[in-house]
Design an enzyme around this catalytic site. Sequence first.
Site, PDB file in Angstrom:
ATOM      1  N   ASP A  60       0.807  -1.223   0.000  1.00 49.79           N
ATOM      2  CA  ASP A  60       0.000   0.000   0.000  1.00 49.79           C
ATOM      3  C   ASP A  60       0.841   1.273   0.000  1.00 49.79           C
ATOM      4  OD1 ASP A  60       0.989  -0.423   2.541  1.00 49.79           O
ATOM      5  OD2 ASP A  60      -0.949  -0.616   3.513  1.00 49.79           O
ATOM      6  N   ASP A  67      -7.128  -2.114  13.968  1.00 51.61           N
ATOM      7  CA  ASP A  67      -8.522  -2.527  13.750  1.00 51.61           C
ATOM      8  C   ASP A  67      -8.591  -3.846  12.970  1.00 51.61           C
ATOM      9  OD1 ASP A  67      -7.824  -1.788  11.176  1.00 51.61           O
ATOM     10  OD2 ASP A  67      -9.127  -0.024  11.085  1.00 51.61           O
ATOM     11  N   HIS A  91      -6.815  -4.651  10.205  1.00 57.20           N
ATOM     12  CA  HIS A  91      -6.662  -4.579   8.746  1.00 57.20           C
ATOM     13  C   HIS A  91      -5.356  -5.187   8.245  1.00 57.20           C
ATOM     14  CE1 HIS A  91      -4.907  -0.303   9.443  1.00 57.20           C
ATOM     15  NE2 HIS A  91      -3.898  -1.083   9.099  1.00 57.20           N
ATOM     16  N   GLU A 144      -9.639  -1.552   5.476  1.00 58.03           N
ATOM     17  CA  GLU A 144     -10.301  -1.177   6.716  1.00 58.03           C
ATOM     18  C   GLU A 144     -11.556  -2.027   6.935  1.00 58.03           C
ATOM     19  OE1 GLU A 144      -8.492   0.406   8.488  1.00 58.03           O
ATOM     20  OE2 GLU A 144      -8.181   2.512   7.998  1.00 58.03           O
TER      21      GLU A 144
HETATM   22  C1  GLP Z   1      -0.417   0.388   8.510  1.00 57.75           C
HETATM   23  C2  GLP Z   1      -0.071  -0.460   7.289  1.00 57.75           C
HETATM   24  C3  GLP Z   1      -0.272  -1.937   7.546  1.00 57.75           C
HETATM   25  C4  GLP Z   1       0.399  -2.330   8.843  1.00 57.75           C
HETATM   26  C5  GLP Z   1      -0.216  -1.553   9.977  1.00 57.75           C
HETATM   27  C6  GLP Z   1       0.336  -1.906  11.328  1.00 57.75           C
HETATM   28  O1  GLP Z   1      -1.758   0.669   8.594  1.00 57.75           O
HETATM   29  N1  GLP Z   1      -0.829  -0.042   6.155  1.00 57.75           N
HETATM   30  O2  GLP Z   1       0.232  -2.678   6.454  1.00 57.75           O
HETATM   31  O3  GLP Z   1       0.249  -3.724   9.068  1.00 57.75           O
HETATM   32  O4  GLP Z   1       0.024  -0.160   9.734  1.00 57.75           O
HETATM   33  O5  GLP Z   1       1.461  -1.148  11.623  1.00 57.75           O
HETATM   34  P1  GLP Z   1       2.446  -1.395  12.813  1.00 57.75           P
HETATM   35  O6  GLP Z   1       3.312  -2.532  12.402  1.00 57.75           O
HETATM   36  O7  GLP Z   1       3.220  -0.118  12.929  1.00 57.75           O
HETATM   37  O8  GLP Z   1       1.631  -1.709  14.011  1.00 57.75           O
END
Ligand code: GLP
Length: 271
Positions: free
Chosen positions: A67, A142, A144, A149
């Site tokens: 993404d 959440d 995802h 989402e």
């Molecule tokens: C973002 C990314 C996800 C990732 C998530 C969790 O939203 N788009 O791909 O898994 O953050 O991030 P973190 O690893 O910092 O908790």
Amino acid sequence: MDVIIRENYGQMSRYAAEIIAGYIRTKPNCVLGLATGRTPVGTYKELIRMHREEGLDFSEVRTFNLDEYLGLGMNLDKPYDLDQSYARFMHEELFKHINIKKENIHIPDGLAKEPKKYCAYYEEEIRKAGGIDLQLLGIGGDGHWGFNEPGSSLGSRTRVVALNEQTLNDNYNAFFKKAGFKRSEMPCFAITMGIGTILEARNIMMLASGGGKADIVAKCLEGPITAQVTSTAIHLHGGDVTVVLDEAAASKLIRYEHYKQVERLKSQYGL
Ligand code: GLP
């Protein structure tokens, strides 16, 4: 599905890196799906170490990231440390330290002039590469994957999505705030691979670390499949599915002892 529980973040990261390195050694031109966020940073550090000290070769490896924020991209006109694009994140945390070829790196282009058309093009690029061998995933607060989402269809494809409040807050606190951005300056749309796109990867590996993820990890692994927690699509995948957790992230799992036992037995029987 293998649920692997390691004592801490460092051990979780080393385990994950070893799996990825295994793909690269077996198939030097493998296609890796990559993720951003704080969680995979340790895994990337370990891959960089393997590259430097053990000669792990990325020269034929191809990558597709999950993404990117809409409106952000690798923009070298901006002061470098203020650029919060995932393109820059990947460059800083992994790509600039290894011998991957620029043309083999694919990250959704948040600066695309026609984002909708671009999403279809990104899907086509994955197809042309022969599909993804291993998709690395984190899990959002959440539940995802990527930026899918709650409410995203479990069959969704790469598309433009609106980010919800929790994700905006999480990612503001983790990244944008430190770079001096105001909360109102955060991009509120993104391009993300869909859940359907992710499920087409031949194998997937999800990582989660820390007590803050314990509840959502339990919902993902042990709750019902629901589009309200899009990572529950993990139960719909037909290939090798590996979940690597540290103790804190695993602490709310009802079947915690079972996962530990399965790992012990598998190693005892060489499975
Ligand atoms: C973002 C990314 C996800 C990732 C998530 C969790 O939203 N788009 O791909 O898994 O953050 O991030 P973190 O690893 O910092 O908790």
